[in-house]
Write an enzyme that holds these catalytic residues in place. Sequence first.
Site, PDB file in Angstrom:
ATOM      1  N   SER A 100      -4.714   2.557  -7.159  1.00 43.70           N
ATOM      2  CA  SER A 100      -4.438   1.154  -6.885  1.00 43.70           C
ATOM      3  C   SER A 100      -2.933   0.899  -6.797  1.00 43.70           C
ATOM      4  O   SER A 100      -2.155   1.503  -7.509  1.00 43.70           O
ATOM      5  CB  SER A 100      -5.024   0.287  -7.992  1.00 43.70           C
ATOM      6  OG  SER A 100      -4.502  -1.003  -7.936  1.00 43.70           O
ATOM      7  N   CYS A 101      -2.543  -0.007  -5.892  1.00 45.82           N
ATOM      8  CA  CYS A 101      -1.133  -0.402  -5.796  1.00 45.82           C
ATOM      9  C   CYS A 101      -0.926  -1.785  -6.393  1.00 45.82           C
ATOM     10  O   CYS A 101       0.165  -2.324  -6.391  1.00 45.82           O
ATOM     11  CB  CYS A 101      -0.677  -0.421  -4.341  1.00 45.82           C
ATOM     12  SG  CYS A 101      -0.690   1.198  -3.591  1.00 45.82           S
ATOM     13  N   ILE A 102      -1.994  -2.393  -6.875  1.00 45.07           N
ATOM     14  CA  ILE A 102      -1.901  -3.761  -7.391  1.00 45.07           C
ATOM     15  C   ILE A 102      -2.195  -3.779  -8.886  1.00 45.07           C
ATOM     16  O   ILE A 102      -3.226  -3.319  -9.304  1.00 45.07           O
ATOM     17  CB  ILE A 102      -2.901  -4.708  -6.690  1.00 45.07           C
ATOM     18  CG1 ILE A 102      -2.755  -4.618  -5.183  1.00 45.07           C
ATOM     19  CG2 ILE A 102      -2.712  -6.125  -7.167  1.00 45.07           C
ATOM     20  CD1 ILE A 102      -1.494  -5.239  -4.630  1.00 45.07           C
TER      21      ILE A 102
END
Lengths: 102, 170
Positions: A100-102
Amino acid sequence: METTIAGQNINLNPEGYLLDLNQWNPEIAEHIAQEEGIELGEEHWPVLKFLQEQHRQEVALSIRKVGKSGIVNIKEFYALFPGGPLKKASRIAGIPKPASCI
Amino acid sequence: METQDINQTIEKPTSKKVKKMMLILSKATIDNVYACFILANGARMEGIEAEIFFTFFGLEAVQKKKLEHLHVATVGNPAMHIPTLLGGLPGMESFATSMMKKEMEKLDIPPVGEFIEILEASGAKLWACKLAMDMFHLERKDLVDEISDVLTVGDFYQRAEGENTQLLFI
């Protein structure tokens, strides 16, 4: 990679994440947490449990989701698992590293 | 003093691991704002310090009245793959923006306002540029509460002191 933690044989990927959540138990969590420089206390366990539940339901995890879990807010999450909360908490919970980048 | 420096070099080569990301956001198109926020948030998720300096049009992203009304550019943006004249029609920017926002929500990317809250909660520092504030006649009360302070460029550079700090202009 096979290794022994707390008297139990477990399989880890090269980054140190458990390959099979069924091999996980609280002693293994304590051991991995120590490697990450974290002393597990009362407030950590509900977060780990939440991550495992989400993983079992095949929900992609993100910081935002943890923040909306009703268990911890984002500030608390960072305080409980300093220096990369989602990555570290996932490793301690015995689930794969979230992509995930969030 | 000299001996000490030499010893340091011999004993321990400095680590190359990034310790701090200093992002400068100068644009208000929604794609640039999200690129900046995702980079800052991604840094915090890796245990890297993150700071954002909002300057010029980047200040729109932290103005209470404007932050939920940012648009993607449909004119002069070849990546939109529509003729420039069409991109300039009334409503095109809004349409393209709402399409983009829908796709982002599917990926669990928060709206701008919520993203700012997440950044603050994760320990990222948010600064507003003094010169740009003066230029646009903005006051502190026009900005979201998550802005830590209004800084000069010099103040911001001072915060970049220390090993393995990276500066990025968006």
